[in-house]
Design a protein around this motif. Sequence first.
Motif, PDB file in Angstrom:
ATOM      1  N   GLN A  68      33.506   6.924  12.175  1.00  0.00           N
ATOM      2  CA  GLN A  68      34.143   7.985  12.955  1.00  0.00           C
ATOM      3  C   GLN A  68      33.786   9.365  12.396  1.00  0.00           C
ATOM      4  OE1 GLN A  68      38.271   7.129  14.463  1.00  0.00           O
ATOM      5  NE2 GLN A  68      38.056   5.371  13.100  1.00  0.00           N
ATOM      6  N   MET A  69      33.696   9.470  11.066  1.00  0.00           N
ATOM      7  CA  MET A  69      33.305  10.754  10.482  1.00  0.00           C
ATOM      8  C   MET A  69      31.871  11.098  10.873  1.00  0.00           C
ATOM      9  SD  MET A  69      33.465  12.049   6.540  1.00  0.00           S
ATOM     10  CE  MET A  69      35.157  12.575   6.694  1.00  0.00           C
ATOM     11  N   ILE A  70      30.991  10.103  10.847  1.00  0.00           N
ATOM     12  CA  ILE A  70      29.604  10.332  11.248  1.00  0.00           C
ATOM     13  C   ILE A  70      29.544  10.782  12.706  1.00  0.00           C
ATOM     14  CG2 ILE A  70      27.422   9.145  11.737  1.00  0.00           C
ATOM     15  CD1 ILE A  70      27.847   7.528   9.190  1.00  0.00           C
ATOM     16  N   GLN A  71      30.388  10.186  13.524  1.00  0.00           N
ATOM     17  CA  GLN A  71      30.412  10.558  14.943  1.00  0.00           C
ATOM     18  C   GLN A  71      30.819  12.019  15.112  1.00  0.00           C
ATOM     19  OE1 GLN A  71      33.623   9.133  17.481  1.00  0.00           O
ATOM     20  NE2 GLN A  71      32.121   8.525  19.046  1.00  0.00           N
ATOM     21  N   MET A  72      31.838  12.424  14.375  1.00  0.00           N
ATOM     22  CA  MET A  72      32.298  13.802  14.494  1.00  0.00           C
ATOM     23  C   MET A  72      31.232  14.790  14.008  1.00  0.00           C
ATOM     24  SD  MET A  72      36.266  13.654  13.386  1.00  0.00           S
ATOM     25  CE  MET A  72      36.294  15.420  13.521  1.00  0.00           C
ATOM     26  N   ASP A  73      30.517  14.441  12.925  1.00  0.00           N
ATOM     27  CA  ASP A  73      29.493  15.327  12.384  1.00  0.00           C
ATOM     28  C   ASP A  73      28.166  15.205  13.117  1.00  0.00           C
ATOM     29  OD1 ASP A  73      31.125  16.464  10.505  1.00  0.00           O
ATOM     30  OD2 ASP A  73      30.688  14.950   8.981  1.00  0.00           O
ATOM     31  N   LYS A  74      28.104  14.261  14.085  1.00  0.00           N
ATOM     32  CA  LYS A  74      26.898  14.068  14.899  1.00  0.00           C
ATOM     33  C   LYS A  74      25.660  13.836  14.026  1.00  0.00           C
ATOM     34  CE  LYS A  74      28.696  16.885  18.667  1.00  0.00           C
ATOM     35  NZ  LYS A  74      29.245  15.720  19.362  1.00  0.00           N
ATOM     36  N   THR A  75      25.836  12.979  13.024  1.00  0.00           N
ATOM     37  CA  THR A  75      24.762  12.666  12.076  1.00  0.00           C
ATOM     38  C   THR A  75      23.875  11.544  12.606  1.00  0.00           C
ATOM     39  OG1 THR A  75      26.185  13.303  10.238  1.00  0.00           O
ATOM     40  CG2 THR A  75      24.299  11.906   9.718  1.00  0.00           C
ATOM     41  N   SER A  76      22.593  11.623  12.328  1.00  0.00           N
ATOM     42  CA  SER A  76      21.665  10.528  12.623  1.00  0.00           C
ATOM     43  C   SER A  76      21.357   9.819  11.310  1.00  0.00           C
ATOM     44  CB  SER A  76      20.376  11.047  13.246  1.00  0.00           C
ATOM     45  OG  SER A  76      20.633  11.647  14.492  1.00  0.00           O
ATOM     46  N   CYS A  77      21.495   8.521  11.283  1.00  0.00           N
ATOM     47  CA  CYS A  77      21.298   7.780  10.045  1.00  0.00           C
ATOM     48  C   CYS A  77      21.149   6.294  10.339  1.00  0.00           C
ATOM     49  CB  CYS A  77      22.467   7.998   9.086  1.00  0.00           C
ATOM     50  SG  CYS A  77      24.047   7.408   9.748  1.00  0.00           S
ATOM     51  N   THR A  78      20.859   5.542   9.248  1.00  0.00           N
ATOM     52  CA  THR A  78      20.794   4.083   9.307  1.00  0.00           C
ATOM     53  C   THR A  78      21.713   3.538   8.221  1.00  0.00           C
ATOM     54  OG1 THR A  78      18.508   4.157  10.051  1.00  0.00           O
ATOM     55  CG2 THR A  78      19.315   2.062   9.174  1.00  0.00           C
ATOM     56  N   LEU A  79      22.591   2.600   8.630  1.00  0.00           N
ATOM     57  CA  LEU A  79      23.497   1.971   7.677  1.00  0.00           C
ATOM     58  C   LEU A  79      23.077   0.520   7.490  1.00  0.00           C
ATOM     59  CD1 LEU A  79      27.028   3.267   8.793  1.00  0.00           C
ATOM     60  CD2 LEU A  79      25.500   4.218   7.070  1.00  0.00           C
ATOM     61  N   ARG A  80      22.842   0.142   6.206  1.00  0.00           N
ATOM     62  CA  ARG A  80      22.516  -1.250   5.910  1.00  0.00           C
ATOM     63  C   ARG A  80      23.737  -1.847   5.215  1.00  0.00           C
ATOM     64  NH1 ARG A  80      17.278  -1.768   7.111  1.00  0.00           N
ATOM     65  NH2 ARG A  80      16.023   0.169   7.075  1.00  0.00           N
ATOM     66  N   TYR A  91      42.279  16.398   5.518  1.00  0.00           N
ATOM     67  CA  TYR A  91      41.529  15.992   6.702  1.00  0.00           C
ATOM     68  C   TYR A  91      41.105  14.531   6.618  1.00  0.00           C
ATOM     69  CZ  TYR A  91      38.045  16.124  10.415  1.00  0.00           C
ATOM     70  OH  TYR A  91      37.328  15.870  11.547  1.00  0.00           O
ATOM     71  N   LEU A  92      40.571  14.132   5.443  1.00  0.00           N
ATOM     72  CA  LEU A  92      40.151  12.745   5.284  1.00  0.00           C
ATOM     73  C   LEU A  92      41.343  11.787   5.353  1.00  0.00           C
ATOM     74  CD1 LEU A  92      37.814  10.859   4.843  1.00  0.00           C
ATOM     75  CD2 LEU A  92      38.122  11.105   2.379  1.00  0.00           C
TER      76      LEU A  92
END
Length: 692
Positions: free
Chosen positions: A16-28, A212-213
């Motif tokens: 959800q945090m990644i969604q808010m920050d609109k980050t592009s990434c890969t999670l393994r 916030y967190l």
Amino acid sequence: MTKSRFQGISLDSFLQMIQMDKTSCTLRVESRSGSGVMYIVNGELVDAECEDLSGSDAAFEIVSWRDISFEFENICDDRIRKINMPLMHLLMEGLKKRDDRDAGLIPELPAKPVQPEPVKKTDYTDLPEIPVLGIPAMSVFKESLPQYNETVVSGSVNEGAISFKTLEKKSSSPGLKYSRSLVMGAFAAFAIVAVVIAGILMFGGKSDEHKYLKIFDQVAKTPDFPEKINIIQKYLDDNKESEYFQKASEWLVQIKKEKAEKEFRSLDQQIKNLPIDKKFVSDAQKILSAYTRANPESTYNNEVAEKINKLPDIYEAAVFEKASVSVKDDIEAQAVALSAYLAEFPGSKNYEAAKTMYMDVEQKLFDNLVSMSGQCVEKNDFSPCVTKIESYRRIFGKDSRKYDVENLLANMAGGRDLIALRKNAAALGDDLEAKRDLYNEYLRNNRHDTDSRRQARMDSDEIERLIADRKDWESSRSYATNNSYPIKERARRLESFIARNPKSTYVPDAKNLLASMGSFRSSSESPSASISDTQASRKLLTDEQPSVVRSTSSSVDFAREWSVIEKASGNRFRNNGNGTFTDTMTGKIWCIVDSRKDAGRCLNYRDAQEYVKGLAIGGYGDWRMPTASELFAVYKNSPALPDTGSSWYWTSDALWRGVNEIVRIVRPGIEHEITNETVAVSDCGYVRAVRN
């Protein structure tokens, strides 16, 4: 490319945090249940892979794992989008899958064997841990450090501190350098997520980041959308100056949007669950209007407005669908539903189809009635058929197949009533007059020409015959035992009774009485004894005393009998005031009473002829027996003479069939068809006299 490894951190909160920050990434992601990869572009999860699963199914599986660790890569290769659902829905489905697995509803995945990591020979001796925020000390690296770039973050929300070690590729030139530039490079690579989380958890204070967190974690763990909104709204109210105020506001908008979408998706099911009745449209409108009020900024409100406008059509279609489904073994229920639909939706798009189905159901039910009626006759149990026919009339109305249904009902109801009639008559024992009155009432109330009415007529005729038989016997016995009459005449009277009534239950008594006269036996040896039995019977019938069938008109209440005729036939017949009336259609004059009311008994044909000859009603002596056509004219043309209880009338239309004389008869009642029914002259009937 920067890599960061996390352990003990909630994956759903991180996503959800990644969604808010609109980050592009890969999670393994790794756990004891398996390993998987999640691909995220601009904060949106576009694809996932896990064992032999991909897309949403793989994402559900990964989110459902416990005790995970994951590696963050700040790049994401171009991927074909396979996941289109909102992140919140995906997380809810994954967590639900975890709950189902915990509850034993789905099998637990086998644990993946842990492979020990290879031991690196590189010496990291004396590499200090550097606090994330503040950086009070700088590490001095040895010249021989390997060429490697990695950020390792470990810890959890509950541990309160996270540390990491940062290595960066070095040049091959000798010398020692401070690691300040290496640390700052790592900060820049992972500033969006790692530094914020690590710093907040390191200090555990009441900084903006920590607050916030904290609410982020609370919202992730709360399945209820209103509660999520309350948590974020409270944060906004209490932290208006926070640097995260704008992000939290955007987050609140997103949560409200997801709430509105979820509630919108449930509207159709809520409406589908409503009962299909008169309140359907208003109840559905309340549901849709409540959605609009609760979500005034929803992008679906236009669709909701369209649904409200279409509610009447939705209701009509639902009623038709319900009515068109045949209920097993209960087509009457379907007929009722179709009838209600046709009455409520005239001219609708499904009207003609419903009308066709209605007619088919009507035909099927009528065919069932006909079949069932035959079974009722075979079983001599008519009540179930009466109930079914009455139900049919309630559903389809009295005008549907009026003639056929009325005939069925008359036959079944008549059969049912005849059984009750015979039971009640049997309870009266030898009271023949009471039985006769009972049958006459039945015949008056059952006007249809049915089998049961014909059987009742036959029963009534038999009762009349028994009454006449008893009266005849009582009269003959009284005469034969009166010593004032010559014994020869008394014997002849007994012989005449036996000849007239060969089947009478009184014949044995008559023969015994005749035998007791003894001395008359010798005188009976006269020439008349040599004639045939048939001739003797006819002679005795002819020689019978007229007093046996004499009119008793002096004791008849003509006014009461005329009131019955006048009530039934209106102005067609005119009362002459002398015991007669005139038929204004033909001009013929008739006796107000028939032989049943006048003589009080049924008559065989010879007695009927003698009765008519002896009539003097109205002062006339030219009374005669009517023809069949004359009787049809007054009984079959409306307004007609009423049926007053006489089973049938003699006519003057006598003919011979072989050696037997027969006579045409007419049954009263306008409901009876005109027939050429005939009986033997020895049968017992009635007569209504006429004159020109």
